[in-house]
Design a protein around this motif. Structure first.
Motif, PDB file in Angstrom:
ATOM      1  N   ASN A   1       5.764  -3.237  11.642  1.00 57.85           N
ATOM      2  CA  ASN A   1       5.171  -2.523  12.775  1.00 57.85           C
ATOM      3  C   ASN A   1       6.212  -1.627  13.438  1.00 57.85           C
ATOM      4  OD1 ASN A   1       3.849  -1.645  15.050  1.00 57.85           O
ATOM      5  ND2 ASN A   1       3.620  -3.661  15.980  1.00 57.85           N
ATOM      6  N   ASN A   2       6.064  -0.323  13.251  1.00 60.62           N
ATOM      7  CA  ASN A   2       6.926   0.636  13.954  1.00 60.62           C
ATOM      8  C   ASN A   2       6.123   1.547  14.884  1.00 60.62           C
ATOM      9  OD1 ASN A   2       5.658   2.255  12.117  1.00 60.62           O
ATOM     10  ND2 ASN A   2       7.519   3.176  11.271  1.00 60.62           N
ATOM     11  N   GLY A   3       4.842   1.227  15.083  1.00 59.12           N
ATOM     12  CA  GLY A   3       4.030   1.943  16.056  1.00 59.12           C
ATOM     13  C   GLY A   3       3.664   3.365  15.684  1.00 59.12           C
ATOM     14  N   MET A   4       3.586   3.635  14.380  1.00 58.96           N
ATOM     15  CA  MET A   4       3.250   5.008  13.989  1.00 58.96           C
ATOM     16  C   MET A   4       2.812   5.046  12.533  1.00 58.96           C
ATOM     17  SD  MET A   4       6.988   6.788  13.346  1.00 58.96           S
ATOM     18  CE  MET A   4       7.743   6.160  14.854  1.00 58.96           C
ATOM     19  N   TYR A   5       2.168   6.156  12.165  1.00 59.82           N
ATOM     20  CA  TYR A   5       1.991   6.495  10.762  1.00 59.82           C
ATOM     21  C   TYR A   5       3.292   7.124  10.301  1.00 59.82           C
ATOM     22  CZ  TYR A   5      -3.096   5.743  11.054  1.00 59.82           C
ATOM     23  OH  TYR A   5      -4.346   5.194  11.200  1.00 59.82           O
TER      24      TYR A   5
ATOM     25  N   GLY B   1      -0.833  13.099  16.839  1.00 63.41           N
ATOM     26  CA  GLY B   1      -1.740  12.388  15.950  1.00 63.41           C
ATOM     27  C   GLY B   1      -1.122  11.305  15.100  1.00 63.41           C
ATOM     28  N   THR B   2       0.158  11.007  15.293  1.00 65.79           N
ATOM     29  CA  THR B   2       0.801  10.018  14.420  1.00 65.79           C
ATOM     30  C   THR B   2       1.282   8.769  15.157  1.00 65.79           C
ATOM     31  OG1 THR B   2       2.876  11.280  14.626  1.00 65.79           O
ATOM     32  CG2 THR B   2       1.513  11.711  12.692  1.00 65.79           C
TER      33      THR B   2
ATOM     34  N   GLY C   1       0.838  -1.187   0.000  1.00 68.15           N
ATOM     35  CA  GLY C   1       0.000   0.000   0.000  1.00 68.15           C
ATOM     36  C   GLY C   1       0.873   1.236   0.000  1.00 68.15           C
ATOM     37  N   ALA C   2       0.678   2.103   1.000  1.00 67.85           N
ATOM     38  CA  ALA C   2       1.442   3.346   1.055  1.00 67.85           C
ATOM     39  C   ALA C   2       2.043   3.521   2.443  1.00 67.85           C
ATOM     40  CB  ALA C   2       0.544   4.537   0.718  1.00 67.85           C
ATOM     41  N   GLY C   3       3.252   4.060   2.480  1.00 69.10           N
ATOM     42  CA  GLY C   3       3.943   4.304   3.741  1.00 69.10           C
ATOM     43  C   GLY C   3       5.442   4.199   3.552  1.00 69.10           C
ATOM     44  N   ASN C   4       6.193   4.705   4.523  1.00 71.64           N
ATOM     45  CA  ASN C   4       7.652   4.659   4.428  1.00 71.64           C
ATOM     46  C   ASN C   4       8.177   3.228   4.308  1.00 71.64           C
ATOM     47  OD1 ASN C   4       7.979   7.388   4.471  1.00 71.64           O
ATOM     48  ND2 ASN C   4       8.894   7.511   6.515  1.00 71.64           N
ATOM     49  N   TYR C   5       7.466   2.257   4.881  1.00 72.39           N
ATOM     50  CA  TYR C   5       7.908   0.867   4.829  1.00 72.39           C
ATOM     51  C   TYR C   5       8.096   0.392   3.392  1.00 72.39           C
ATOM     52  CZ  TYR C   5       3.250  -0.455   3.308  1.00 72.39           C
ATOM     53  OH  TYR C   5       2.104  -0.573   2.583  1.00 72.39           O
ATOM     54  N   ALA C   6       7.284   0.947   2.451  1.00 72.16           N
ATOM     55  CA  ALA C   6       7.339   0.497   1.058  1.00 72.16           C
ATOM     56  C   ALA C   6       8.666   0.862   0.401  1.00 72.16           C
ATOM     57  CB  ALA C   6       6.178   1.094   0.269  1.00 72.16           C
ATOM     58  N   THR C   7       9.376   1.838   0.968  1.00 70.24           N
ATOM     59  CA  THR C   7      10.664   2.225   0.398  1.00 70.24           C
ATOM     60  C   THR C   7      11.636   1.060   0.400  1.00 70.24           C
ATOM     61  OG1 THR C   7      10.312   4.495   1.141  1.00 70.24           O
ATOM     62  CG2 THR C   7      12.568   3.880   0.583  1.00 70.24           C
TER      63      THR C   7
ATOM     64  N   HIS D   1       7.189  13.696   7.833  1.00 67.78           N
ATOM     65  CA  HIS D   1       6.924  15.061   7.361  1.00 67.78           C
ATOM     66  C   HIS D   1       6.600  15.988   8.530  1.00 67.78           C
ATOM     67  CE1 HIS D   1       7.132  14.197   3.093  1.00 67.78           C
ATOM     68  NE2 HIS D   1       6.367  13.126   3.272  1.00 67.78           N
ATOM     69  N   GLN D   2       5.918  15.457   9.534  1.00 66.71           N
ATOM     70  CA  GLN D   2       5.590  16.257  10.711  1.00 66.71           C
ATOM     71  C   GLN D   2       6.844  16.732  11.424  1.00 66.71           C
ATOM     72  OE1 GLN D   2       3.746  14.211  14.186  1.00 66.71           O
ATOM     73  NE2 GLN D   2       2.052  15.654  13.878  1.00 66.71           N
ATOM     74  N   GLU D   3       7.803  15.823  11.601  1.00 67.69           N
ATOM     75  CA  GLU D   3       9.019  16.190  12.319  1.00 67.69           C
ATOM     76  C   GLU D   3       9.893  17.140  11.507  1.00 67.69           C
ATOM     77  OE1 GLU D   3      10.852  12.522  13.473  1.00 67.69           O
ATOM     78  OE2 GLU D   3       9.493  12.229  15.169  1.00 67.69           O
TER      79      GLU D   3
END
Length: 541
Positions: A468-472, A489-490, A389-395, A478-480
């Motif tokens: 599983n890294n416990g976050m979006y 919220g993440t 799907g989508a997320g940093n994990y896909a990198t 991008h928030q940081e």
């Protein structure tokens, strides 16, 4: 004797689907299309109904079917909430140029424009994200409009079509002939365009090929490879279309998408000719429209695309060719090669940059994702299908896995979370002989995690890897960057994913150390039923 006996609308529709070669339907049932379900009862050996647990999962499965087979994926949902849930799959099909048809049960004609329960005007709702939206108001027009839906979904730039089905129309009786099976109509390149393409290629000093988009098949990819080899060209794949060219090939130099290799990005900027075949040149492939200047790129640009409306939409190319991928690739393969001496040395250099970008990176924690990727690359068969799907994990997947053959990657260019799980299930159901592995982040997985029930019900033995890294993670990153030290919220509190899988009847294991992954993967692959491995990562990995 009348050769066309009276049939109710549901039967006419199911007969039409069979006539167009449909073999799978992904659905969540609803009382608004009971007549269709009744007609499906008698054809279950020829037309398999896959009942899903949420319409978003069903629509994503249909979209994945379209990607995998090149034929329209078929989805049925009920009105109102069913349609809104399914909209995510329609949006992905639109942005990914995937042929798909969504059938929606609609309120009866006696309730239209009264804001009846779950009533929606689907033309207005789906208009911006579908190629065509219509409502079938008469049973005798079902063959005509369904035929049009298949032709629209597969013509030009492929995409989704939506048809609304009023409940009373499906129950009405009509005497009507069936339409013949749809025939995709590909666009072919002209002789003058091909001569110009070859002339521009022959004059180039630093050419680069970017391939992407839909409409490809195995033969077209083989023809593309023949063209690349004959002209010794460096080739890159657009965002999430990495399986169009063998990543192990010496002419392959990387993917053009999120987290692009900086050296590859520089090569694109410095190219004097970009030959773009099939890719839209959208936001992700152009790094936010920065790799090429809008509207007139610095590089000479040849843009080939199946959709005439896409050519010139953002970039004013020097040569625009409206052609479908299969005839275009076949024509390129037969084009007399040019002298590649001017750029021969750059091909090896580009390949070296790609391989250097895949070297091990140090990350904190006891589970090393680089090592995980090496294990997968060594263990999975050449034709294994990987979804995400989508997320940093896909990198990790995009950067370190070398896709070897066509249709081994199913991923949304739309950036939709929750895609990987239903896409993997659909792939395993449609092509059960192939190994299917789903990559999903912890946030991404739970957006369609309920479809584990579908996988178990139909014995779709997918291996699900939940990172599983416990976050979006992407949003946190991008928030940081933009608001340092103000996390809000993440953060996620997750279930025990292995226990969650076992509750559905799947295999479930937790992996927190690098050395435990390979044996856990072997057990998952040998399980003969859906298996989930929760990979517990350090949040900073």
């Amino acid at each position: 004797m009348n050769p066309f006996p009276p049939r109710h609308g549901g039967q006419i529709l199911v007969d039409a689907l069979l006539g167009h070669g449909v073999d799978h339907i992904f659905a969540v049932p609803g009382e608004s299309y009971l007549a269709v379900l009744d007609a499906l009862h008698d054809v279950q050996e020829n037309l398999r109904l896959i009942v899903c647990r949420q319409e978003g999962g069903a629509a994503n499965m249909a979209e994945a079917y379209g990607k995998l087979t090149g034929r329209p994926g078929i989805c049925f949902v009920t009105r109102g909430p069913g349609a809104t849930n399914a909209s995510i799959g329609v949006h992905t099909a639109f942005q990914d140029s995937t042929p798909m048809i969504l059938f929606i049960g609609q309120v009866g004609s006696d309730c239209v424009e009264r804001e009846a329960v779950q009533e929606i005007d689907y033309r207005r709702m789906f208009g911006p994200m579908a190629k065509w939206v219509a409502q079938i108001d008469r049973a005798d027009r079902i063959p005509e409009l369904v035929s049009q839906a298949f032709h629209r979904a597969t013509s030009g730039r492929p995409g989704p079509v939506v048809l609304a089905l009023p409940e009373d129309m499906l129950e009405a009786t009509a005497t009507v002939a069936d339409a013949p099976r749809y025939q995709p109509v590909p666009a072919h390149p002209g002789a003058a365009d091909l001569a110009s393409l070859r002339q521009r290629l022959a004059a180039a000093q630093r050419p680069l090929v970017i391939v992407g988009g839909s409409g490809w098949n195995g033969e077209a990819c083989a023809a593309l490879r023949q063209f690349i080899e004959a002209n010794d060209l460096p080739v890159a794949c657009a965002f999430r279309f990495q399986d169009l060219f063998d990543n192990r090939h010496p002419n392959y130099c990387g993917d053009v998408g999120i987290g692009i290799n900086p050296r590859l990005a520089q090569r694109i900027r410095e190219a004097d000719l970009l030959l773009v075949i099939g890719a839209r040149l959208g936001e992700m492939t152009t790094s936010g429209y920065t790799l090429l200047e809008v509207p007139r790129p610095r590089q000479q640009l040849i843009h080939i695309h199946a959709g005439a409306e896409e050519l010139g939409r953002v970039y004013a190319a020097d040569l625009m060719i409206n052609a479908s991928m299969a005839p275009m690739a076949a024509t390129l393969a037969n084009l007399p090669p040019v002298d590649a001496a001017a750029w021969h040395a750059t091909v090896a250099a580009a390949r070296a940059d790609y391989e250097a970008h895949q070297r091990r990176v140090a990350v904190p924690g006891t589970l090393d994702m680089w090592a995980v990727m090496q294990t997968l690359s060594a263990r999975l068969p050449e034709d294994a299908i990987l979804t995400n799907g989508a997320g940093n994990y896909a990198t990790w997947l995009h950067r370190y896995y070398r896709y070897p053959v066509f249709r081994t990657q199913l991923a949304p260019t739309s950036g939709a979370m929750g895609y990987g799980v239903p896409a993997a299930i659909a792939a395993k159901i449609v092509q059960p002989q192939r190994t299917v592995v789903c990559f999903a982040g912890d946030g991404c997985f739970l957006m369609n995690g309920q479809e584990l029930a579908t996988a178990v019900q139909y014995n779709a033995a997918v291996v699900f890897l939940v990172i599983n890294n416990g976050m979006y993670g992407t949003i946190r990153m991008h928030q940081e960057r933009r608001y340092p030290g103000r996390v809000c919220g993440t953060t996620l509190t997750n279930p025990d994913f292995a226990a969650y899988a076992r509750a559905f009847g799947a295999v479930g294991e937790t992996v927190s150390r690098t050395e435990d992954f390979a044996p856990a993967l072997e057990r998952a692959l040998a399980a003969g039923r859906p298996a989930l491995l929760e990979l517990q990562l350090d949040p900073q990995a």
